[in-house]
Design a protein around this motif. Sequence first.
Motif, mmCIF file in Angstrom:
data_model
loop_
_atom_site.group_PDB
_atom_site.id
_atom_site.type_symbol
_atom_site.label_atom_id
_atom_site.label_comp_id
_atom_site.label_asym_id
_atom_site.label_seq_id
_atom_site.Cartn_x
_atom_site.Cartn_y
_atom_site.Cartn_z
ATOM 1 N N THR A 13 -25.593 -21.431 -12.211
ATOM 2 C CA THR A 13 -25.708 -21.566 -13.666
ATOM 3 C C THR A 13 -25.931 -20.207 -14.317
ATOM 4 O O THR A 13 -25.317 -19.884 -15.345
ATOM 5 C CB THR A 13 -26.867 -22.512 -14.027
ATOM 6 N N SER A 14 -26.802 -19.378 -13.735
ATOM 7 C CA SER A 14 -27.068 -18.048 -14.284
ATOM 8 C C SER A 14 -25.818 -17.188 -14.263
ATOM 9 O O SER A 14 -25.518 -16.472 -15.230
ATOM 10 C CB SER A 14 -28.193 -17.363 -13.499
ATOM 11 N N ALA A 17 -23.409 -18.436 -16.951
ATOM 12 C CA ALA A 17 -23.886 -18.047 -18.285
ATOM 13 C C ALA A 17 -23.766 -16.549 -18.496
ATOM 14 O O ALA A 17 -23.421 -16.078 -19.588
ATOM 15 C CB ALA A 17 -25.343 -18.494 -18.465
ATOM 16 N N LEU A 18 -24.025 -15.765 -17.435
ATOM 17 C CA LEU A 18 -23.925 -14.309 -17.539
ATOM 18 C C LEU A 18 -22.483 -13.891 -17.788
ATOM 19 O O LEU A 18 -22.216 -13.037 -18.645
ATOM 20 C CB LEU A 18 -24.448 -13.669 -16.255
ATOM 21 N N SER A 21 -21.599 -14.845 -21.395
ATOM 22 C CA SER A 21 -22.222 -13.975 -22.402
ATOM 23 C C SER A 21 -21.583 -12.592 -22.403
ATOM 24 O O SER A 21 -21.410 -11.978 -23.465
ATOM 25 C CB SER A 21 -23.728 -13.861 -22.144
ATOM 26 N N GLY A 180 -27.956 -11.646 -23.795
ATOM 27 C CA GLY A 180 -27.214 -12.573 -22.956
ATOM 28 C C GLY A 180 -27.746 -12.595 -21.530
ATOM 29 O O GLY A 180 -27.846 -13.656 -20.907
ATOM 30 N N MET A 181 -28.111 -11.418 -20.994
ATOM 31 C CA MET A 181 -28.653 -11.357 -19.642
ATOM 32 C C MET A 181 -29.990 -12.068 -19.562
ATOM 33 O O MET A 181 -30.242 -12.863 -18.640
ATOM 34 C CB MET A 181 -28.811 -9.896 -19.211
ATOM 35 N N SER A 184 -29.425 -15.805 -19.810
ATOM 36 C CA SER A 184 -28.826 -16.370 -18.596
ATOM 37 C C SER A 184 -29.868 -16.569 -17.508
ATOM 38 O O SER A 184 -29.890 -17.602 -16.825
ATOM 39 C CB SER A 184 -27.705 -15.452 -18.100
ATOM 40 N N LEU A 187 -32.092 -19.472 -18.502
ATOM 41 C CA LEU A 187 -31.404 -20.748 -18.296
ATOM 42 C C LEU A 187 -31.397 -21.124 -16.818
ATOM 43 O O LEU A 187 -31.611 -22.290 -16.451
ATOM 44 C CB LEU A 187 -29.975 -20.659 -18.827
ATOM 45 N N GLY A 188 -31.138 -20.126 -15.955
ATOM 46 C CA GLY A 188 -31.161 -20.405 -14.520
ATOM 47 C C GLY A 188 -32.525 -20.889 -14.056
ATOM 48 O O GLY A 188 -32.622 -21.803 -13.224
ATOM 49 N N VAL A 242 -25.957 -11.252 -8.800
ATOM 50 C CA VAL A 242 -26.727 -11.155 -10.055
ATOM 51 C C VAL A 242 -27.517 -9.857 -10.101
ATOM 52 O O VAL A 242 -27.530 -9.137 -11.102
ATOM 53 C CB VAL A 242 -27.664 -12.366 -10.196
#
Length: 339
Positions: A13-14, A17-18, A21, A180-181, A184, A187-188, A242
């Motif tokens: 998920t991260s 999202a990363l 973004s 955004g980072m 993300s 969110l993760g 990541v």
Amino acid sequence: MLGMPPLILAIATSLAALAGSFWWFGVHRRRKAETLAGIQALAGMKWRECAGLVLQALAEKGYREAPSSGQPGDGGTEFVLLKDGQRCLVGYKHGTAYRLGEANVRDFANAVQLQGAASGILVTLGSAEGFARDLARRYEVELIDGPSLWPQVEPFAPAAMVEAVREKAASETRRGKQWGMTGSLALGLLVYLAAWVAEPAPPATAAAAVTGVPASSAAPAPEPAAATAGPASPADEASRQVAEARRVLEQVESLSDEERANRRATAAARVAVLEEAKSAVWSTQSTLVVNMARPDSMDRGLVNDACAILVEYEELRFSRLQLEPPPGSQSPVRWRQCK
């Protein structure tokens, strides 16, 4: 949740999202920020200078200005251009306050007829209303507003102006990438916690509940075997990606001016030794002038090879190539944008 371990689901998920973004802020929002800054920069020019950029952009499409065609008007000017023997009337309205409406289109269409032109192009740094666009299509008049004008005149704008526009857009997108980072990773973490809470009970506990035997009285679990070396798990690999992406961004942000200059010099030197390039030198912070070895070097993959080198440096990813033909060649200078 979704049949995946909580950690792997959270990392996936991260990463998603990363990536989203980075595309949103690094590509979509950056283009919009550059366009807005470019329009503001053009509005700060004198109308005659800005109209000159418009004529250069149209010349790239095959239009040539007819002698003594300039007709200064109310806040703008009109020019008669020639293309394939046909006359085209170009109207330019300077300033971002213009809102082209149906009345503007009708007046300009009448001017096209009075000039005996076969077509017309109405240009403004402002915007055009939806109904005006519909009416323009009926009169065969092309409308060019600010957002669509900047990409066309950017290759002909002064290098200092383009550099200032890109620096302004870059500063805005850098802040967006940082947010955004952070979002993300947050969110993760939330996905991990939600998946961990929703994860079913371990089999031993479930079996104890069915048989009525307390979990504490069950046979003790054997000691785990010593960890053995082996290939990294998907979770470890995702975590590494990541961490690597974050490390690269932090490293670029922490570069000193001298380190940035050294990286720029290294990138230019690598482009200069390409087979289709004779030399490469930075004319501005974002424009690399490449002298081509042959008139057809662009067709031989020079742009792709040069951009492949530049995108290895995060701060040079959006650099512009100014492709100079060999001396004596009839080929024009070309500009290309690395993405």
